[in-house]
Design an enzyme around this catalytic site. Structure first.
Site, PDB file in Angstrom:
ATOM      1  CB  CYS A  37       9.876   0.296  10.179  1.00  0.00           C
ATOM      2  SG  CYS A  37      10.794   0.502  11.726  1.00  0.00           S
ATOM      3  CG  HIS A  74       1.921  18.263  -2.526  1.00  0.00           C
ATOM      4  ND1 HIS A  74       1.323  19.406  -3.028  1.00  0.00           N
ATOM      5  CD2 HIS A  74       2.074  17.438  -3.592  1.00  0.00           C
ATOM      6  CE1 HIS A  74       1.139  19.277  -4.323  1.00  0.00           C
ATOM      7  NE2 HIS A  74       1.581  18.093  -4.697  1.00  0.00           N
TER       8      HIS A  74
END
Length: 415
Positions: free
Chosen positions: A201, A190
């Site tokens: 990127c 999570h």
């Protein structure tokens, strides 16, 4: 004449039918209220008229009794149960024997392992959801002051001894990494409140910070307000909120979690209600025949939906159980040493223009460590000598999101 609304039903007849349905629903509601009130009395305290009322409405009686049974089950499931001292030691001895024999032990962790660090859980007696359901206010928590607990340090030690192969965590507090557990041995399903990433990127570029990066983020709104130092794209947090599907490779590391679960011969669940983890079929080897599935040991104070499938359920606090386990295994528990916290050499310092981009409490290095990034030591006063803004109470972000979610639900119920 009234206009025909189709199928030979006039508008007046349709209104009459709608009104009859409303009256019928109201009548049923009143019957249920009456039956509920009568059933709360002892049989010898009911009047003859009340007894006749129960006989006239058998379906309502069955419905109310069914609700009572389900409510009792839910109440018992929320209760915290602790094993006695001797029973706890016996169970931990069985766990230690299983750990010694295991070839591939995987640990699943939940909020219960961080309560000792003053981070509240969700479903415990003082948990976030529990308090909101009772209509109580939830106090804010300064997560920047939390430190790895005894359980975090035990898990790290077990990994160093090659007894634990992988850790799968639901927690976003970053305490596993701060304990010294290597990232390749960890799946934070999570997310991690200390990590923001540049998704533009390739591969995604991580920025570890010494503060909670989720101050401005929430469900489906993940931009943190800072930018990538390489490509200039906006950074986002790594948190996976309820209703979202995590897509980041790190720190979620789903591939590592699935691979570890597929090889596991022993799963140890610590401090998790498993109400969320149970939904991830790949973590439970359900594609294997029942006899070839990993042994399952659960440490939790409350009921979990996997209790009936567990090899052993240990009703105890995580720190107490892990302390006994390390004693059984004859292993030392390494103390948490803030001077050796990996966060201080992993963290990327903020650029000058970003120093006031957050108001969260910083994870401060020990006194005397002067060579840490400026970000780790707090922001300096401005040119006029004014001190930087004081940290604000926790709100928004991954932790505060639960508060607002609970409040909205409560409001809908009371409208």
């Amino acid at each position: 004449m009234e206009a025909d609304t189709g199928a030979g039903v006039s508008r007046a007849e349709k209104k009459a039918l709608d009104k009859a349905k409303i009256v019928h629903r109201e009548t049923e509601r009143n019957v249920l209220k009456t039956v509920t009130r009568i059933l709360k009395k002892a049989e010898d305290e009911r009047t003859e008229e009340e007894a006749r009322t129960l006989l006239r409405h058998p379906s309502a009686v069955e419905q109310v009794r069914g609700r009572s049974v389900r409510s009792g089950q839910q109440r018992r499931r929320r209760e915290e149960v602790c094993d006695g001292v001797e029973e706890l030691r016996t169970k931990v001895s069985q766990l230690a024997a299983a750990v010694r024999c295991a070839q591939h032990l995987v640990v699943y962790t939940g909020a219960g392992i961080s309560t000792a660090a003053s981070i509240p859980d969700y479903r415990g007696p003082n948990g976030v959801w529990t308090q909101l359901q009772k209509g109580q206010a939830v106090s804010s928590s300064d997560l920047g002051r939390a430190e790895p607990t005894l359980t975090h340090m035990c898990i790290k030690a077990l990994h160093q001894q090659n007894l634990v192969k992988h850790v799968v965590s639901q927690n976003c507090d970053g305490l596993h990494l701060r304990s010294g557990l290597p990232q390749h041995a960890l799946s934070e399903l999570h997310g991690n409140m200390l990590i923001e990433v540049c998704a533009s990127c390739i591969p995604a570029r991580e920025y570890v910070r010494v503060f909670d990066v989720t101050e401005r983020t929430a469900l489906r709104r993940h931009a943190t307000g800072r930018h990538c130092g390489r490509c200039g794209a906006e950074l986002r947090d790594t948190i996976v909120h309820f209703g979202e599907r995590g897509t980041l490779e790190q720190p979620l590391n789903w591939s590592g979690a699935a691979a570890a679960a597929g090889s596991a011969d022993l799963i140890l669940c610590l401090g998790s209600s498993l109400k969320v983890l149970k939904k991830y079929a790949c973590l439970w080897s359900m594609n294997r025949p029942a006899k070839r599935r990993p042994l399952l040991f659960i440490v939790n104070l409350q009921w979990t939906p996997k209790d009936d499938l567990a090899t052993l359920k240990i009703n105890g606090r995580c720190d107490e159980v892990m302390e006994l386990l390390m004693e059984e295994l004859d292993l030392q528990i390494p103390p948490y040493n803030k001077a050796e916290d990996p966060i201080f050499h992993q963290a990327t310092p903020l650029r000058p223009e970003e120093e006031l981009s957050h108001t969260r409490c910083l994870i401060a290095p020990p006194a005397g460590q002067e060579d840490q990034p400026p970000d780790a030591q707090g922001s300096a006063p401005d040119a006029q000598g004014h001190a930087p803004p004081a940290p604000q109470p926790v709100q928004g972000g991954w932790f505060g999101r639960g508060f607002s979610k609970g409040r909205k639900r409560k409001k809908r119920k009371t409208v």
